[in-house]
Scaffold this motif. Structure first.
Motif, PDB file in Angstrom:
ATOM      1  N   TYR A 161      92.515  17.923 -53.678  1.00  0.00           N
ATOM      2  CA  TYR A 161      92.969  17.487 -52.355  1.00  0.00           C
ATOM      3  C   TYR A 161      91.796  17.112 -51.512  1.00  0.00           C
ATOM      4  O   TYR A 161      90.810  17.770 -51.461  1.00  0.00           O
ATOM      5  CB  TYR A 161      93.778  18.613 -51.693  1.00  0.00           C
ATOM      6  CG  TYR A 161      94.267  18.315 -50.310  1.00  0.00           C
ATOM      7  CD1 TYR A 161      95.320  17.443 -50.125  1.00  0.00           C
ATOM      8  CD2 TYR A 161      93.699  18.918 -49.199  1.00  0.00           C
ATOM      9  CE1 TYR A 161      95.800  17.174 -48.849  1.00  0.00           C
ATOM     10  CE2 TYR A 161      94.169  18.645 -47.929  1.00  0.00           C
ATOM     11  CZ  TYR A 161      95.222  17.771 -47.760  1.00  0.00           C
ATOM     12  OH  TYR A 161      95.703  17.501 -46.500  1.00  0.00           O
ATOM     13  N   ILE A 185     100.392  22.902 -49.822  1.00  0.00           N
ATOM     14  CA  ILE A 185     101.214  22.327 -50.892  1.00  0.00           C
ATOM     15  C   ILE A 185     100.316  21.875 -52.044  1.00  0.00           C
ATOM     16  O   ILE A 185     100.611  22.124 -53.213  1.00  0.00           O
ATOM     17  CB  ILE A 185     102.074  21.161 -50.359  1.00  0.00           C
ATOM     18  CG1 ILE A 185     103.110  21.684 -49.358  1.00  0.00           C
ATOM     19  CG2 ILE A 185     102.744  20.405 -51.502  1.00  0.00           C
ATOM     20  CD1 ILE A 185     103.708  20.607 -48.474  1.00  0.00           C
ATOM     21  N   ALA A 186      99.212  21.216 -51.701  1.00  0.00           N
ATOM     22  CA  ALA A 186      98.270  20.760 -52.738  1.00  0.00           C
ATOM     23  C   ALA A 186      97.764  21.931 -53.566  1.00  0.00           C
ATOM     24  O   ALA A 186      97.645  21.843 -54.786  1.00  0.00           O
ATOM     25  CB  ALA A 186      97.105  20.018 -52.092  1.00  0.00           C
ATOM     26  N   SER A 197     107.600  15.074 -49.573  1.00  0.00           N
ATOM     27  CA  SER A 197     106.360  14.924 -50.336  1.00  0.00           C
ATOM     28  C   SER A 197     106.050  16.175 -51.147  1.00  0.00           C
ATOM     29  O   SER A 197     105.492  16.082 -52.251  1.00  0.00           O
ATOM     30  CB  SER A 197     105.189  14.551 -49.420  1.00  0.00           C
ATOM     31  OG  SER A 197     104.947  15.533 -48.449  1.00  0.00           O
ATOM     32  N   ALA A 198     106.425  17.339 -50.641  1.00  0.00           N
ATOM     33  CA  ALA A 198     106.246  18.579 -51.404  1.00  0.00           C
ATOM     34  C   ALA A 198     107.091  18.556 -52.673  1.00  0.00           C
ATOM     35  O   ALA A 198     106.623  18.946 -53.755  1.00  0.00           O
ATOM     36  CB  ALA A 198     106.602  19.789 -50.555  1.00  0.00           C
ATOM     37  N   ALA A 251      96.506  14.601 -54.642  1.00  0.00           N
ATOM     38  CA  ALA A 251      97.174  14.585 -53.335  1.00  0.00           C
ATOM     39  C   ALA A 251      96.290  13.928 -52.281  1.00  0.00           C
ATOM     40  O   ALA A 251      95.088  14.158 -52.230  1.00  0.00           O
ATOM     41  CB  ALA A 251      97.513  16.002 -52.910  1.00  0.00           C
ATOM     42  N   LEU A 257     100.771  13.373 -49.368  1.00  0.00           N
ATOM     43  CA  LEU A 257     101.350  14.602 -48.820  1.00  0.00           C
ATOM     44  C   LEU A 257     101.340  14.562 -47.294  1.00  0.00           C
ATOM     45  O   LEU A 257     100.283  14.496 -46.676  1.00  0.00           O
ATOM     46  CB  LEU A 257     100.556  15.823 -49.285  1.00  0.00           C
ATOM     47  CG  LEU A 257     100.802  16.315 -50.690  1.00  0.00           C
ATOM     48  CD1 LEU A 257      99.935  17.533 -50.982  1.00  0.00           C
ATOM     49  CD2 LEU A 257     102.250  16.650 -50.917  1.00  0.00           C
ATOM     50  N   SER A 258     102.528  14.626 -46.726  1.00  0.00           N
ATOM     51  CA  SER A 258     102.647  14.660 -45.269  1.00  0.00           C
ATOM     52  C   SER A 258     102.743  16.089 -44.757  1.00  0.00           C
ATOM     53  O   SER A 258     102.597  16.326 -43.568  1.00  0.00           O
ATOM     54  CB  SER A 258     103.897  13.897 -44.839  1.00  0.00           C
ATOM     55  OG  SER A 258     105.064  14.567 -45.307  1.00  0.00           O
ATOM     56  N   ALA A 279     100.102  20.341 -45.766  1.00  0.00           N
ATOM     57  CA  ALA A 279      99.768  19.485 -46.904  1.00  0.00           C
ATOM     58  C   ALA A 279      98.715  20.147 -47.790  1.00  0.00           C
ATOM     59  O   ALA A 279      98.810  20.113 -49.018  1.00  0.00           O
ATOM     60  CB  ALA A 279      99.277  18.128 -46.419  1.00  0.00           C
ATOM     61  N   SER A 309      96.207  12.962 -47.987  1.00  0.00           N
ATOM     62  CA  SER A 309      96.748  13.057 -46.629  1.00  0.00           C
ATOM     63  C   SER A 309      95.796  12.316 -45.720  1.00  0.00           C
ATOM     64  O   SER A 309      94.613  12.148 -46.044  1.00  0.00           O
ATOM     65  CB  SER A 309      96.854  14.508 -46.165  1.00  0.00           C
ATOM     66  OG  SER A 309      97.849  15.188 -46.873  1.00  0.00           O
ATOM     67  N   ALA A 318     105.532  16.135 -55.225  1.00  0.00           N
ATOM     68  CA  ALA A 318     104.375  16.739 -55.888  1.00  0.00           C
ATOM     69  C   ALA A 318     104.812  17.770 -56.921  1.00  0.00           C
ATOM     70  O   ALA A 318     104.256  17.819 -58.025  1.00  0.00           O
ATOM     71  CB  ALA A 318     103.453  17.380 -54.854  1.00  0.00           C
TER      72      ALA A 318
END
Length: 59
Positions: free
Chosen positions: A59, A51-52, A16-17, A32, A10-11, A48, A34, A20
């Motif tokens: 994460y 999003i996780a 990347s979102a 995830a 995940l950036s 990130a 990062s 996922a």
């Protein structure tokens, strides 16, 4: 019950979102990752992390 795993880098960005979210929708347990590599903007890592949480990832 076995749940396949997907490791997603995940950036904090849209690509990347989306990856996922697709993995989660397809039934994968999302793991995830990062990296803090000295990027100028901490907001990438904040995004990130959010999003996780949305895809219920470790994460």
């Amino acid at each position: 019950m076995y749940q396949p795993k997907a490791v997603v880098l995940l950036s904090g960005g849209l690509d990347s979102a989306t990856t996922a979210a697709i993995a989660k929708t397809d039934g994968y347990e999302v793991i995830a990752l990062s990296f803090r590599y000295g990027q100028r903007h901490e907001r990438e890592l904040t995004a990130a992390s959010r999003i996780a949480a949305l895809v219920q990832s470790n994460y």
